[in-house]
Design a protein around this motif. Sequence first.
Motif, PDB file in Angstrom:
ATOM      1  N   ALA A   1      -5.010  11.880   9.903  1.00 56.45           N
ATOM      2  CA  ALA A   1      -3.500  10.748   9.626  1.00 56.45           C
ATOM      3  C   ALA A   1      -4.000   9.778   8.838  1.00 56.45           C
ATOM      4  O   ALA A   1      -3.093   9.813   8.031  1.00 56.45           O
ATOM      5  N   ILE A   2      -5.151   9.221   8.930  1.00 53.72           N
ATOM      6  CA  ILE A   2      -5.277   7.981   9.317  1.00 53.72           C
ATOM      7  C   ILE A   2      -5.899   7.951   7.752  1.00 53.72           C
ATOM      8  O   ILE A   2      -5.592   7.598   6.764  1.00 53.72           O
ATOM      9  N   ILE A   3      -6.693   8.822   6.827  1.00 60.10           N
ATOM     10  CA  ILE A   3      -6.876   9.329   5.551  1.00 60.10           C
ATOM     11  C   ILE A   3      -5.879   9.326   4.524  1.00 60.10           C
ATOM     12  O   ILE A   3      -4.960   8.554   3.553  1.00 60.10           O
ATOM     13  N   ILE A   4      -4.128  10.019   5.545  1.00 59.96           N
ATOM     14  CA  ILE A   4      -3.071  10.842   5.021  1.00 59.96           C
ATOM     15  C   ILE A   4      -2.312   9.211   4.364  1.00 59.96           C
ATOM     16  O   ILE A   4      -1.858   8.861   2.984  1.00 59.96           O
ATOM     17  N   VAL A   5      -2.249   8.351   5.324  1.00 62.68           N
ATOM     18  CA  VAL A   5      -1.905   7.650   5.633  1.00 62.68           C
ATOM     19  C   VAL A   5      -1.733   6.299   4.660  1.00 62.68           C
ATOM     20  O   VAL A   5      -1.548   5.976   3.483  1.00 62.68           O
ATOM     21  N   ALA A   6      -3.030   5.942   4.843  1.00 64.89           N
ATOM     22  CA  ALA A   6      -3.661   4.909   3.685  1.00 64.89           C
ATOM     23  C   ALA A   6      -3.954   5.431   1.697  1.00 64.89           C
ATOM     24  O   ALA A   6      -3.934   4.395   1.184  1.00 64.89           O
ATOM     25  N   TYR A   7      -4.185   7.079   2.257  1.00 62.75           N
ATOM     26  CA  TYR A   7      -3.717   6.822   0.641  1.00 62.75           C
ATOM     27  C   TYR A   7      -2.425   7.284  -0.046  1.00 62.75           C
ATOM     28  O   TYR A   7      -1.992   6.320  -0.753  1.00 62.75           O
ATOM     29  N   TYR A   8      -1.405   7.434   0.697  1.00 63.20           N
ATOM     30  CA  TYR A   8       0.311   6.993   0.457  1.00 63.20           C
ATOM     31  C   TYR A   8      -0.085   5.647   0.118  1.00 63.20           C
ATOM     32  O   TYR A   8       1.016   4.988  -0.275  1.00 63.20           O
ATOM     33  N   SER A   9      -0.315   4.640   1.541  1.00 63.15           N
ATOM     34  CA  SER A   9      -0.164   2.958   0.786  1.00 63.15           C
ATOM     35  C   SER A   9      -0.916   2.775  -0.246  1.00 63.15           C
ATOM     36  O   SER A   9      -0.005   2.507  -0.547  1.00 63.15           O
ATOM     37  N   ALA A  10      -2.081   3.281  -0.835  1.00 63.81           N
ATOM     38  CA  ALA A  10      -2.674   2.832  -2.019  1.00 63.81           C
ATOM     39  C   ALA A  10      -1.433   3.990  -2.556  1.00 63.81           C
ATOM     40  O   ALA A  10      -1.332   2.267  -4.208  1.00 63.81           O
ATOM     41  N   LEU A  11      -1.330   4.579  -2.976  1.00 67.41           N
ATOM     42  CA  LEU A  11      -0.503   4.997  -3.574  1.00 67.41           C
ATOM     43  C   LEU A  11       0.730   4.228  -4.271  1.00 67.41           C
ATOM     44  O   LEU A  11       1.246   3.985  -5.360  1.00 67.41           O
ATOM     45  N   ASN A  12       1.508   3.855  -3.594  1.00 63.82           N
ATOM     46  CA  ASN A  12       2.932   3.080  -3.428  1.00 63.82           C
ATOM     47  C   ASN A  12       2.479   2.123  -4.113  1.00 63.82           C
ATOM     48  O   ASN A  12       3.557   1.619  -4.386  1.00 63.82           O
ATOM     49  N   GLN A  13       1.383   0.875  -3.572  1.00 64.01           N
ATOM     50  CA  GLN A  13       0.887   0.120  -3.999  1.00 64.01           C
ATOM     51  C   GLN A  13       0.052   0.188  -5.637  1.00 64.01           C
ATOM     52  O   GLN A  13       1.444  -0.944  -5.957  1.00 64.01           O
ATOM     53  N   LEU A  14       0.883   1.367  -5.463  1.00 64.51           N
ATOM     54  CA  LEU A  14      -0.024   1.133  -7.049  1.00 64.51           C
ATOM     55  C   LEU A  14       1.553   1.714  -7.814  1.00 64.51           C
ATOM     56  O   LEU A  14       2.045   1.200  -8.946  1.00 64.51           O
ATOM     57  N   ASN A  15       2.199   2.741  -7.618  1.00 61.03           N
ATOM     58  CA  ASN A  15       3.687   2.473  -7.971  1.00 61.03           C
ATOM     59  C   ASN A  15       4.133   1.357  -8.145  1.00 61.03           C
ATOM     60  O   ASN A  15       4.883   1.305  -9.105  1.00 61.03           O
ATOM     61  N   LYS A  16       4.341   0.571  -6.948  1.00 57.67           N
ATOM     62  CA  LYS A  16       4.872  -1.079  -7.857  1.00 57.67           C
ATOM     63  C   LYS A  16       4.237  -1.617  -8.322  1.00 57.67           C
ATOM     64  O   LYS A  16       5.523  -1.630  -9.437  1.00 57.67           O
ATOM     65  N   GLN A  17       2.802  -1.823  -8.502  1.00 58.39           N
ATOM     66  CA  GLN A  17       2.509  -2.350  -9.605  1.00 58.39           C
ATOM     67  C   GLN A  17       2.763  -1.630 -10.920  1.00 58.39           C
ATOM     68  O   GLN A  17       3.308  -2.465 -12.126  1.00 58.39           O
ATOM     69  N   ARG A  18       2.794  -0.768 -11.016  1.00 57.97           N
ATOM     70  CA  ARG A  18       3.681  -0.048 -12.025  1.00 57.97           C
ATOM     71  C   ARG A  18       4.774  -0.247 -12.331  1.00 57.97           C
ATOM     72  O   ARG A  18       5.132  -0.574 -13.663  1.00 57.97           O
TER      73      ARG A  18
END
Length: 260
Positions: A12-29
């Motif tokens: 669960a922690i890995i999945i949350v970390a993965y999605y939050s990193a993805l979200n951050q990347l999307n925001k930057q994009r």
Amino acid sequence: IGIALLAFLFTAIIIVAYYSALNQLNKQRHISQIKTDFINNMTHEFKTPIATINLALDAIKNPKIIEDKEKVFRYLQMIKDENKRMHAQVENVLRISKLEKKELDIKKESHDMHDIVEEAVEHVGLIIEDREGTIKVNLKATKTTVLLNDVHFTNVLVNILENAIKYSPDKPVITVTSENIKNFIIIKIKDQGLGISKVSQKKIFDKFYREHTGDIHNVKGHGLGLAYVKRIVDDHHGEVMVESEKGKGSTFIIKLPLIY
Ligand code: ADP
């Protein structure tokens, strides 16, 4: 069970970390996209005034024209008008990036639509002269009061007129008309140019879409003009449409609600 729970928590922690990193990347994009759009929009909006100022300066440099005080005055006035328009755009263009975020807050006032049409036609005067074309204006609407932002709406019409000239062979003939239907004013800008295929008609209002015109006269553009047109017209509770047939010209139609 303890190990299973641990494994579950770990996953669960890995999945949350993965999605939050993805979200951050999307925001930057998203931010970088807004910046790119902003620069592109700004460049596009300055194209017409700069081209007009250049043509006016070239005209004044012509030894025959420099003798003619009246003409010189007319060209100087054009330079002054375009300069004023660019100045107003600095303010307005700053708001364009907000279009992406749907936070647009364009100030609107009551205007006579015919004044806006005439102003836009005047703005492309030198460009049409340069291409040896004509713009026929036939304004028949009797109710013309609308709520709009004059700078943005002049830009909208200038964009459509500019395209009508750009995507026509030499000596373009453009017709601008107005009429009332129910509580709306309808402005039509008709050209006898290249026309737009049915497939492209669905895409031309998308950002960065450009049809392959076979480059008959090396037409330049960024595919942003009509995306801007649509956003501004939408923001005014209006509608923009196109009727066209490949090879037979196009008619751009703007429908705006009247306020009286
Ligand atoms: P640009 O002109 O910078 O390419 P626009 O968003 O203004 O971008 O227009 C998108 C596309 O729609 C153009 O590339 C062109 O293919 C087509 N188009 C727009 N107006 C006309 C017109 N009056 N006649 C023919 N094609 C047009």
